[in-house]
Design an enzyme around this catalytic site. Structure first.
Site: not given
Ligand code: DOR
Ligand code: ZN
Length: 345
Positions: A14, A16, A42, A100, A137, A175, A248
């Site tokens: 996971h 970003h 995202n 996701k 999420h 997470h 994350d």
């Protein structure tokens, strides 16, 4: 003689990476240690279609320094208009490894997420049929639910009904931050997994709020009480295959964090492995570090464990920078507030 630990090269389930100048700056921080990562979709605008994911993968690979190897494992951002056949084609071509689910409004750039779960039933059924995991999420967004309760309420009101309605759907609770999350995973079979971040093994909610508000410890789901951190540490270090690393790591530039309305996210790519080695050593579980960072994730996703290795060496405290510079501004690195003795080589 120094103590060393050699493990298969880890993956981050996971991550970003953002885009543009921030992507350029943070990608080497992950690629230095990790072979692969599940890339969160995202962006603004989000990565919704297979074509979006292919274009984003190309931008990531173009940003990768030529002396590094790294495989981005792409995901699609689930919307109420997502086309099941586009998802199936993106999986069949090998492009994507998961979809996701952001409940609309739950976190950074989640406005295009799901409000009405009936509208994504067709996509979820297709995913169950083709064995494509759903990364979730797990927080409700209802204004009347306390932010510290949003994960536990999500499990009861959304996740459990959704899983019952879609038999065979493989789900990753992303997470997890609570004992409730740990217990829910443990009560089910291996079709349900969970990622745990580095920072949630280190901080509880006091770190964010005691002695002044510390924006670099603010992320979503927000860190909870100490009893929850301890449940996460026990799960991560237990050797249970259903728990694996998803950092994350979520870079935001300092002006966006240190603000009257600061963004959620802890940036941990750079020092994650040194922190995890310290945590696993503190728990007397160094022999389970390889499972958590290198083996359980590939097993869940049906991928091979990486053939190359990474060695951690224990010695004097390892210095890490306070910040990573990007052309958009500095990004502060997560401070674990403890010396880190394990160096990655
Ligand atoms: O803290 C977070 N940051 N949690 C998320 O769910 C999103 C992420 C981000 O994109 O910044
Ligand atoms: Zn995230």
């Amino acid at each position: 003689m120094s103590e060393t630990l050699t493990i298969p090269r880890p993956d981050d389930w996971h991550l970003h990476l953002r885009d543009g100048a921030v992507l350029q700056a943070v990608l080497p921080e992950t690629a230095r240690h990790f072979a692969r990562a599940i890339i969160m979709p995202n962006l603004v605008p989000p990565v919704i279609t297979g074509a979006d994911a292919a274009a984003y993968r190309d931008r990531i690979l173009a940003a990768l320094p030529s002396d590094m190897s790294f495989e981005p494992l792409m995901t699609l951002y689930l919307t109420e208009n997502t086309d099941p056949s586009d998802v199936a084609a993106a999986q069949a071509s090998g492009l994507i490894k998961a979809v996701k689910l952001y409940p609309a409004g739950a976190t950074t750039n989640s406005a295009s997420g799901v409000r009405d779960f009936d509208k994504v039933r067709g996509v979820l059924e297709k995913m169950a049929e083709i064995g494509l995991p759903l990364c979730v999420h797990g927080e409700v967004t209802d204004a009347e639910i306390d932010i510290f309760d949003r994960e536990a309420v999500f499990i009861d009101r959304v996740l459990d009904p959704l899983r019952r309605a879609t038999p065979g759907l493989r789900v990753v609770m992303e997470h997890i931050t609570t004992r409730d999350g740990v217990d829910y995973v443990k009560a089910h079979d291996e079709a349900l997994g969970a990622t745990i971040t580095t920072h949630h093994l280190v901080i509880n909610r006091n770190h964010i709020l005691v002695g002044g508000i510390r924006p670099h410890y603010y992320c979503l789901p927000v860190a909870k009480r100490e009893e929850h951190r301890l449940a996460l540490r026990a799960a991560a270090t237990s050797g249970d295959k259903r728990f694996f690393l998803g950092t994350d790591s979520a870079p935001h530039t300092d002006p966006n964090k240190e603000s009257a309305c600061g963004c959620a996210g802890c940036f941990t790519a750079t020092n994650t492995l040194s922190i995890l080695a310290e945590v696993f050593e503190q728990e007397g579980a160094l022999d389970h570090l390889s499972g958590f960072v290198s083996e359980h994730g590939p097993a869940f996703y049906g991928l091979p464990v990486n053939a190359d290795t990474l060695t951690l060496t224990k010695g004097a405290a390892v210095p890490y920078p306070d910040k990573i510079d990007t052309d958009d501004g500095p990004v502060t690195l997560f401070d674990p507030q403890m010396p880190l003795h394990w160096r990655v080589s």
